[in-house]
Design a protein around this motif. Sequence first.
Motif, PDB file in Angstrom:
ATOM      1  N   ARG A   1       0.815  -1.222   0.000  1.00 37.67           N
ATOM      2  CA  ARG A   1       0.000   0.000   0.000  1.00 37.67           C
ATOM      3  C   ARG A   1       0.844   1.266   0.000  1.00 37.67           C
ATOM      4  O   ARG A   1       0.299   2.365  -0.047  1.00 37.67           O
ATOM      5  CB  ARG A   1      -0.891   0.025   1.235  1.00 37.67           C
TER       6      ARG A   1
ATOM      7  N   PRO B   1       2.833   4.267  -1.096  1.00 35.37           N
ATOM      8  CA  PRO B   1       3.152   5.068  -2.283  1.00 35.37           C
ATOM      9  C   PRO B   1       4.664   5.315  -2.361  1.00 35.37           C
ATOM     10  O   PRO B   1       5.354   5.386  -1.342  1.00 35.37           O
ATOM     11  CB  PRO B   1       2.404   6.379  -2.044  1.00 35.37           C
TER      12      PRO B   1
ATOM     13  N   ARG C   1      -1.645  11.743   4.833  1.00 32.80           N
ATOM     14  CA  ARG C   1      -1.549  11.001   3.565  1.00 32.80           C
ATOM     15  C   ARG C   1      -1.275   9.521   3.803  1.00 32.80           C
ATOM     16  O   ARG C   1      -1.722   8.669   3.040  1.00 32.80           O
ATOM     17  CB  ARG C   1      -0.489  11.630   2.670  1.00 32.80           C
TER      18      ARG C   1
ATOM     19  N   ALA D   1      -3.714   6.525   2.546  1.00 31.68           N
ATOM     20  CA  ALA D   1      -3.206   5.432   1.704  1.00 31.68           C
ATOM     21  C   ALA D   1      -3.395   4.069   2.358  1.00 31.68           C
ATOM     22  O   ALA D   1      -3.099   3.049   1.745  1.00 31.68           O
ATOM     23  CB  ALA D   1      -1.730   5.666   1.401  1.00 31.68           C
TER      24      ALA D   1
END
Length: 157
Positions: A74, A76, A124, A128
Amino acid sequence: MGNGSTPPSSSLPRRARLLGYAGLLPQAAVVALLASGSTWWRFAALSLGYAYAAIILSFLGGMWWGLAASRPDRCPAWVWPVAVAPSLVALATAIPWAVGAAWPGPSLALLGVSLLLSPLVDRRLVAAGVAPGWWMSLRVPLSIGLGLLTLAVAAMG
């Protein structure tokens, strides 16, 4: 929860809350010592306030790295370099001290602002699915608390 089951991902673990908030005490003690007006401990207090903020900022980067490593499916791509940045910022804030330039005020201010901005990364990570749902309920007050305490130390320097 007393039956040994794990808390849901939206529930802030008690230990995380207690130890997290206890983590504000060292910087609060530095502020209290500086506010006392004691000139005897002034440089030591400023140095310890700087060191604590730099250590915690580096710790945040380590937490981000750990979260990313625990959820690489997961994670990024931006997380990895962002997780390294806090340690580099902390190191850069030591340069003025190392070369005898104006210190610690500007360095403390940069650390304080960096701490205040750190929940932007945390938010963030939660979005995510890399950080747990309860993450922001801990990270926001701790970042604001330590960021403001660090800025107070900078102002007293």
